[in-house]
Design an enzyme around this catalytic site. Structure first.
Site, PDB file in Angstrom:
ATOM      1  CB  THR B 148      11.322 -49.201  57.817  1.00  0.00           C
ATOM      2  OG1 THR B 148      11.169 -49.825  56.545  1.00  0.00           O
ATOM      3  CG2 THR B 148      11.603 -50.256  58.873  1.00  0.00           C
ATOM      4  CE  LYS B 171       9.347 -53.050  56.839  1.00  0.00           C
ATOM      5  NZ  LYS B 171      10.753 -52.906  56.379  1.00  0.00           N
ATOM      6  CB  THR B 182      13.694 -56.517  56.093  1.00  0.00           C
ATOM      7  OG1 THR B 182      15.082 -56.527  56.326  1.00  0.00           O
ATOM      8  CG2 THR B 182      13.092 -57.857  56.381  1.00  0.00           C
ATOM      9  CG  ASN B 381      17.187 -46.168  48.130  1.00  0.00           C
ATOM     10  OD1 ASN B 381      17.091 -46.751  49.207  1.00  0.00           O
ATOM     11  ND2 ASN B 381      16.286 -46.276  47.173  1.00  0.00           N
ATOM     12  CB  SER B 386      25.579 -40.168  55.683  1.00  0.00           C
ATOM     13  OG  SER B 386      24.893 -39.723  54.550  1.00  0.00           O
TER      14      SER B 386
END
Lengths: 386, 386
Positions: B148, B171, B182, B381, B386
């Protein structure tokens, strides 16, 4: 108004030369009685600073004539020599006030691991004793002298319609500040109150105010909250009334501490309801309040309820995802195990944010007061002692 | 080498169209046997994603034919519909491989609270099955498809001198990534090993590696570590040897996860010794590793041992400030209740930092692997969903 709001108190704040900057760095608060009842709550950190060890000891007899406080050095992790410095400071205050050292509490804040410049501290005590006054200005000077990275002094004063009142000042907030900025709080009242009742009221008030302010999970080596009662109003309030007003003063100080915490751009109330126990509610609130992914999302004005759900789930509390509901600023975003509303319906533009978490299990509740995690926090806390 | 290092495994990574970017987003790992033994450890978060609930269930019979993994969506907090999506994905894999869905584990990673685009997932499964290969490139494609916010794929492979080997990819890292990233890990081996021994080895290895990687305290809704054994080497190692090599592979992946964690500029080992119990050692290590004041000081290359002492003291472990010693990069800065050396003797210029904490109470030890807290962490982060 502040510690000098209630009758029977004098205060002073002076520049003793502990801080190289020449700023105010030593405060003295004196209770002129007739009553000298006192109570205190202290850090639960296993590594306690010398002034905490001293003040815990003198508070055993539930009586204080004075509190001396310094900024510019925490006197923590300083070994037996540091404890002797605290003792000598209390003796000096006792000498100039004509009382015993056992009636003098000591508070310190600043960098851990450095001895205090005792010549400056002891001569500062003499200067402060000469400056003692019951005025608003004297109270403000004391509140200012305990500041480290605080940008403004924090003061509160509330009076009861019966004629007695409670005042106080505070600095820091948990361990949020780069200077290991201990939270120090001195509260005063002119109500007539028995030692046991004063102690119980302070513990009850601190439990739902200072204990629930959680900016970064830190617990300082020096955290101290003291309350002194002069009885000068000659009024004896009901214990419930006293506890209620004391809690209101503490909460007012908590709001000021949070608003001034380093780098904070959001004031966040994490309200937990429907918990199996109050401890569960506190656990969930603290886990969410301390979660860096939640805090950075709030800094970005992002109503990222998935991160809140993650934090709730990793708390040690009893949690059922199927009864859990999460609302931000009044909009329920997650309920019954799935999305309840689109996150775009939540506006996080304002500074005040309310996160409401209903565990849907029991009836216990708790509110934790926190902030976001911003670039300002990283900047101020990575650039300090070196 | 990676999951395709050991004999008996094929893998694929394809662009199924789950990610709008068109990047690789679906991976398949297939165990061609002859043995199909498997074990797994999963997130302890109470809010578990649908694929975790599914995979926990199928692992009950300690056997897997295949693992299908997707990035681009966590399928967490998606209700009964989300669980049906996971089930349908496993059924599709079973269909194309000619096996049962009960032999197929599913892993997902991405944003919480969004349903997966199932047309893309199901057609991706077909494409991946057609691309299955035992090559190094196929393993790399699978390791890449689960990324990701990872900047590089993480792979490991180690062989025993007897001729069997263990490989794997990973990952994420806890909850460190903005995408609720995750930690997903798939490990493969061609050793012949009984189900109970495989399960015990995985738990033993994970307990001292993945369980002790703590970047920000997060525990994802989707964390999954799976190990599949093909037995294709026809070699049956001693359980101790197998556990040792498995632990080495896991630790290699932990180092890679830490090095790639968002915004990290320091790789920090927190080594705790002299604890009353291993749990105490872990508690102290995690409290220090998660402390934002410690983490920001490390970002600033500041050997601020006072913050470490504060964090040690606020852990739930048995701590005595008089027996506590703190060393950074080999220099003891605090011992016997006071300063032991000037902090300027410590150089934190390099990326690798070792914090050694000796509680001086018992003989238990633990190492926690963490990072600093940087502007990069806050930036990545706070700017995500958004």
């Amino acid at each position: 108004m502040t510690v000098t709001g209630p009758k029977g108190f004098r205060a002073a704040g002076v520049a003793a030369g502990i801080k190289e900057s020449g700023a105010l760095d030593l405060a003295l608060v004196v209770n002129d009685g007739p009553q000298h009842t006192a109570a205190g709550v202290f850090t639960r950190n296993a590594v306690k600073a010398a002034p905490v060890l001293w003040s815990q000891e003198v508070l055993r007899h539930q009586r204080l004539r004075a509190v001396v406080l310094n900024s510019g050095g925490a006197n923590a992790a300083t070994g037996p020599g540091g404890f002797q410095d605290t003792h000598a400071t209390a003796e000096k205050v006792a000498e100039v006030l004509g009382t015993g050292a056992i009636d003098v509490a000591v508070c310190s804040t600043g960098l851990i691991g450095e001895r205090l410049p005792m010549d400056a501290v002891l001569s500062g005590v003499v200067t402060a004793a000469g400056a003692l006054d019951a005025t608003r200005e004297a109270g403000l000077a004391a509140a200012t002298a305990v500041m480290t990275t605080d940008s403004v002094p924090k003061q509160s004063w509330k009076s009861h319609s019966d004629g007695w009142s409670i005042g106080g000042f505070a600095k820091g907030a948990g361990m949020l500040a780069p200077n290991l900025a201990t939270m120090l709080v001195v509260l005063t009242t002119d109500a007539v109150i028995a030692p046991e009742a004063l102690d119980a009221a302070l513990r009850a008030a601190a439990r739902v105010t200072f204990d629930r302010l959680d900016v970064d999970g830190g617990t300082s080596t020096n955290d101290t909250v003291l309350v002194l009662s002069s009885g000068a109003s000659e009024l004896s309030p009901r214990v419930d009334d006293f506890t209620e007003l004391l809690t209101a003063v503490c909460l007012d100080l908590v709001y000021q501490l949070r608003a001034d915490s380093e780098g904070a751009t959001k004031d966040v109330d994490v309200i937990v309801r429907g918990a199996a126990s109050e401890q569960d509610a506190i656990n969930v609130g603290r886990t969410v309040a301390e979660d860096n992914l939640v805090k950075t999302a709030l800094f970005g004005s992002d109503p990222n309820w998935g991160r809140i759900a993650m934090a709730v789930g990793r708390s040690q509390a009893e949690v059922d995802p199927n009864t859990l509901a999460i609302a931000i600023n009044g909009v329920t975003l997650f309920a019954s195990g799935t999305t309840a509303a689109d996150r775009t319906k939540v506006d996080l533009g304002a500074r005040a944010i309310e996160i409401a978490i209903d565990l849907g299990i029991g009836s216990s509740t708790a509110t934790i007061y926190t902030t976001d995690l911003s670039h300002g926090y990283v900047e101020e806390n990575s650039a300090y002692s070196s």
